[in-house]
Design a protein around this motif. Structure first.
Motif, mmCIF file in Angstrom:
data_model
loop_
_atom_site.group_PDB
_atom_site.id
_atom_site.type_symbol
_atom_site.label_atom_id
_atom_site.label_comp_id
_atom_site.label_asym_id
_atom_site.label_seq_id
_atom_site.Cartn_x
_atom_site.Cartn_y
_atom_site.Cartn_z
ATOM 1 N N ALA A 134 -12.431 -41.187 34.529
ATOM 2 C CA ALA A 134 -12.404 -41.616 35.911
ATOM 3 C C ALA A 134 -11.487 -40.543 36.898
ATOM 4 C CB ALA A 134 -11.512 -42.911 35.965
ATOM 5 N N LYS A 135 -10.506 -40.063 36.358
ATOM 6 C CA LYS A 135 -9.870 -39.137 36.916
ATOM 7 C C LYS A 135 -10.610 -37.818 37.245
ATOM 8 C CE LYS A 135 -5.640 -40.226 34.354
ATOM 9 N NZ LYS A 135 -4.724 -39.642 33.646
ATOM 10 N N GLU A 136 -11.371 -37.407 36.404
ATOM 11 C CA GLU A 136 -12.312 -36.486 36.513
ATOM 12 C C GLU A 136 -13.210 -36.680 37.389
ATOM 13 O OE1 GLU A 136 -15.395 -33.848 33.877
ATOM 14 O OE2 GLU A 136 -13.872 -34.790 32.679
ATOM 15 N N VAL A 137 -13.993 -37.661 37.684
ATOM 16 C CA VAL A 137 -14.887 -38.157 38.577
ATOM 17 C C VAL A 137 -14.404 -38.110 39.995
ATOM 18 C CG1 VAL A 137 -16.319 -39.711 39.472
ATOM 19 C CG2 VAL A 137 -16.316 -39.366 37.177
ATOM 20 N N ASN A 138 -12.818 -38.346 40.235
ATOM 21 C CA ASN A 138 -12.277 -38.514 41.362
ATOM 22 C C ASN A 138 -12.186 -36.985 42.032
ATOM 23 O OD1 ASN A 138 -11.885 -41.112 42.568
ATOM 24 N ND2 ASN A 138 -10.532 -41.177 40.580
#
Length: 153
Positions: A74-78
């Motif tokens: 989820a952090k990577e997608v952000n």
């Protein structure tokens, strides 16, 4: 292969439609990841032919891994959703740090959980699992990368 397309179609549709509030954006990311996890599990289930004892050992480990991985992903997608058109040099440096941290976290998680999985599978079946996981990851990374705009100089 059709299942691979389904995973990434869902992810891309979710990413394309993320132009709303921050909370709504996070909800959409979470939903896309949940759908990707479901498809990932379906691909594994379809291609692995586990025995009952392998099933009982494998799935709890994989489920725990996916839960931890989803937090990092989820952090990577952000990171991928950053507005690169207004990126300063300091912002670019920050993104590089976040990308490196994310990659390290994912690698550490994979190493930790895949060692556990290896203990419960015959070596050839374990290698098959690694191949399938790798194919899914490469396809995911390609799709995400193809949606990320290049930084303007």
């Amino acid at each position: 292969m059709k299942t691979f397309k389904t995973i990434f179609t869902i992810i891309i549709i979710a990413f394309i439609s993320i132009k709303t509030t921050a909370q709504n954006k996070q909800d959409k990311i979470r939903y896309a990841i949940e759908m990707a996890d479901k498809e990932y599990k379906d691909i594994i289930r379809y291609n692995m032919n586990f025995t009952e004892s392998e099933t009982n050992a494998f799935w709890p480990i994989l489920n725990e891994y996916l839960t931890k991985k989803d937090e990092v992903f989820a952090k990577e997608v952000n990171i991928f959703l950053t507005d690169y058109s207004k990126l300063s040099a300091r912002g670019a440096e920050n993104i590089l740090k976040r990308m490196n941290k994310s990659e390290k976290e994912l690698r550490a998680l994979k190493n930790k959980y895949f060692k556990k999985i290896k203990k419960h599978l015959p070596i050839k079946k374990y290698l098959r699992f690694l191949q399938i996981d790798h194919y899914i990851e490469v396809a995911r990374d390609f799709k995400l990368s193809s949606q990320m705009p290049l930084v303007r100089e």
